[in-house]
Write a protein that holds these residues in place. Structure first.
Motif, PDB file in Angstrom:
ATOM      1  N   TRP A  17     104.717  94.136  45.770  1.00 57.90           N
ATOM      2  CA  TRP A  17     103.436  94.645  45.288  1.00 57.90           C
ATOM      3  C   TRP A  17     102.283  93.999  46.065  1.00 57.90           C
ATOM      4  O   TRP A  17     101.336  94.671  46.459  1.00 57.90           O
ATOM      5  CB  TRP A  17     103.311  94.398  43.789  1.00 57.90           C
ATOM      6  N   HIS A  20     102.132  95.566  49.383  1.00 54.63           N
ATOM      7  CA  HIS A  20     101.618  96.926  49.257  1.00 54.63           C
ATOM      8  C   HIS A  20     100.106  96.930  49.077  1.00 54.63           C
ATOM      9  O   HIS A  20      99.400  97.756  49.667  1.00 54.63           O
ATOM     10  CB  HIS A  20     102.305  97.640  48.081  1.00 54.63           C
ATOM     11  N   ALA A  47     102.573 103.481  42.346  1.00 58.41           N
ATOM     12  CA  ALA A  47     101.759 102.263  42.235  1.00 58.41           C
ATOM     13  C   ALA A  47     101.344 102.005  40.785  1.00 58.41           C
ATOM     14  O   ALA A  47     101.395 100.864  40.311  1.00 58.41           O
ATOM     15  CB  ALA A  47     100.523 102.366  43.136  1.00 58.41           C
ATOM     16  N   VAL A  50     104.452 100.759  38.895  1.00 55.65           N
ATOM     17  CA  VAL A  50     104.811  99.406  39.322  1.00 55.65           C
ATOM     18  C   VAL A  50     103.828  98.400  38.739  1.00 55.65           C
ATOM     19  O   VAL A  50     104.227  97.364  38.192  1.00 55.65           O
ATOM     20  CB  VAL A  50     104.876  99.307  40.861  1.00 55.65           C
ATOM     21  N   SER A  51     102.546  98.704  38.827  1.00 54.95           N
ATOM     22  CA  SER A  51     101.525  97.822  38.263  1.00 54.95           C
ATOM     23  C   SER A  51     101.765  97.600  36.770  1.00 54.95           C
ATOM     24  O   SER A  51     101.721  96.467  36.277  1.00 54.95           O
ATOM     25  CB  SER A  51     100.139  98.418  38.497  1.00 54.95           C
ATOM     26  N   MET A  96     110.032  99.477  45.571  1.00 49.30           N
ATOM     27  CA  MET A  96     109.324  99.047  44.365  1.00 49.30           C
ATOM     28  C   MET A  96     109.678  99.939  43.177  1.00 49.30           C
ATOM     29  O   MET A  96     109.885  99.441  42.066  1.00 49.30           O
ATOM     30  CB  MET A  96     107.807  99.063  44.594  1.00 49.30           C
TER      31      MET A  96
END
Length: 109
Positions: A17, A20, A47, A50-51, A96
């Motif tokens: 992350w 990225h 994203a 994943v966050s 991810m």
């Protein structure tokens, strides 16, 4: 053992992350669709999931979105040209997404 797997996966996900977040989005992928997949939207959805997964377990809706995105990135990755580092960028997204989905499955057990 699952906790250790989840912890290692979370550490790797956190590192990816960070990479990225420092990477630039490949400019030629803006406003581009491959096999019906909007490449900016795919990046944004992965994203976001994943966050969220770095903050805690994903809810079922986000987990399903993540699995759909994982399938989509698997489908388009072989068709991406490497201009501007696009392959590396989307390979990291795929990794991810897979880790976040795996961590979510381990947390659900």
């Amino acid at each position: 053992m699952i906790a250790n797997m989840s912890e290692r996966g979370l550490n790797l996900l956190s590192r990816l992350w960070g990479e990225h977040m420092r990477a630039s989005f490949p400019p030629h992928m803006r406003r581009r669709e491959i096999e019906g997949e909007d490449m900016v939207l795919l990046d944004t959805e992965i994203a976001g999931c994943v966050s969220s997964s770095l903050s805690g377990p994903l809810d079922e809706r986000r987990h399903q979105v993540l699995l759909g995105c994982l399938a989509a990135v698997e489908k388009v990755l072989p068709l991406i040209d490497d201009e501007g580092g696009a392959i590396e960028y989307y390979e990291r997204l795929r990794e991810m997404a897979a880790l976040a989905a795996e961590i979510g499955n381990a947390d659900a057990r």
